[in-house]
Design an enzyme around this catalytic site. Structure first.
Site, short mmCIF file in Angstrom:
data_model
loop_
_atom_site.label_atom_id
_atom_site.label_comp_id
_atom_site.label_asym_id
_atom_site.label_seq_id
_atom_site.Cartn_x
_atom_site.Cartn_y
_atom_site.Cartn_z
CB SER A 135 -0.88 0.01 1.26
OG SER A 135 -1.44 1.28 1.50
CE1 TYR A 190 -3.68 0.09 4.15
CE2 TYR A 190 -5.27 -1.67 4.46
CZ TYR A 190 -4.50 -0.87 3.63
OH TYR A 190 -4.56 -1.06 2.26
C1 GCO Z 1 -7.33 5.02 4.06
C2 GCO Z 1 -7.40 4.07 2.90
C3 GCO Z 1 -6.00 3.69 2.42
C4 GCO Z 1 -6.12 3.04 1.05
C5 GCO Z 1 -4.84 2.53 0.46
C6 GCO Z 1 -3.85 3.59 0.23
O1 GCO Z 1 -8.08 4.83 5.02
O2 GCO Z 1 -6.53 5.97 3.96
O3 GCO Z 1 -8.11 2.89 3.24
O4 GCO Z 1 -5.39 2.87 3.38
O5 GCO Z 1 -6.98 1.97 1.15
O6 GCO Z 1 -4.31 1.51 1.25
O7 GCO Z 1 -2.70 2.99 -0.28
#
Ligand code: GCO
Length: 265
Positions: free
Chosen positions: A156, A169
């Site tokens: 990501s 995440y």
């Molecule tokens: C957020 C998004 C991001 C995108 C993506 C960006 O909440 O900012 O979910 O995490 O999904 O991963 O690269």
């Protein structure tokens, strides 16, 4: 006089990006980015194996590709369950090789770190990071025995940048970037190529709430040099490259597909 710097074995008719006869497993591919990547790889000749936890959703995704004449298998397993993973990979290998593995499965839970529960933290880290190890381990053993294989980890923009309320995440995707490099360290000598794709902001089910948020949508379009969200099919080119012979000497790298967002302030 033949130019010695030109590789005589590469003839114009050789298609470095040919995926025909390649069997490719894409985890978390019954929707979103995973299904788009699977569809794109299949359209470029690959035999794709879709994966998901929900059997009905998985079959519906497979039908959506088959009705377009694409060759699709399915394998239902939970990427966070070691026993299910090992059993499913063993079953798949009974009917043929796995030439390419795409570790795509992932979830998003937006919560600030002072509020996050250990349950949520573990859910995100297990699904987005540990699963890549669990699925890659048996697949890599198979690829090492064959003396060839490719693994593509779907990282990501957040493998390199943070955003408030996405701590679990971001930590997981940052770990997945480094796991890509660790896999390279362990497995490149066996002729495995392990690389990553770092998507920027793409319109998917996962980001739907963000797209619908006028302020956030304006921020993404302003912060991205291309001034727009990505379309999931725009990830296919990077996946085809990393799944094909064109990337045989590329290893441990991350390719950001983000409209330039990671490149600029
Ligand atoms: C957020 C998004 C991001 C995108 C993506 C960006 O909440 O900012 O979910 O995490 O999904 O991963 O690269």
């Amino acid at each position: 006089m033949v130019n010695p710097s030109v590789n005589p074995s590469v003839h114009p008719s050789v298609n470095l990006f040919d995926l025909s006869s390649r069997r490719i497993l894409i985890t978390g591919s019954n929707g979103g980015i995973g299904l788009s990547i699977a569809q794109g790889l299949a359209q470029h000749g690959a035999q794709v194996i879709l994966n998901g936890r929900d059997a009905a959703k998985l079959e519906a995704a497979a039908q959506s590709l088959r009705q377009n004449g694409l060759e699709v298998e399915t394998s239902r397993f939970d990427v966070t369950n070691e026993t299910e993973v090992d059993t499913a990979i063993a079953e798949l290998l009974e009917t043929g090789p796995i030439d390419v593995l795409v570790n795509n499965a992932g979830i998003q839970r937006r919560v600030s770190l002072e509020q996050v529960t250990l349950e949520t933290w573990n859910e995100v880290l297990t699904t987005n990071l540990t699963s890549a190890m669990l699925v890659s381990r048996p697949v890599a053993r198979h690829m090492i025995a064959r003396g060839q294989g490719k693994i593509i980890n779907i990282c990501s923009l957040m493998s390199g940048l943070g955003r408030a309320t996405t701590g679990p995440y971001t930590a997981a995707k940052g770990g997945l970037k480094m796991l890509t490099q660790a896999m390279c360290a362990d497995w490149a000598k066996h002729n495995l190529q392990i690389n990553a794709i770092g998507p920027g902001y793409f319109e998917t089910e996962m980001t739907a709430p963000l797209v619908a948020d006028e302020k956030f949508n304006a921020w993404v379009c302003g912060r991205t040099p291309a001034n727009r969200w990505g379309k999931p099919q725009e990830l296919v080119g990077a996946a085809v490259f990393l799944a094909s012979n064109a990337s045989n000497f590329v290893n441990g790298q991350i390719l950001y597909v983000d409209g330039g967002m990671f490149a600029v302030l």
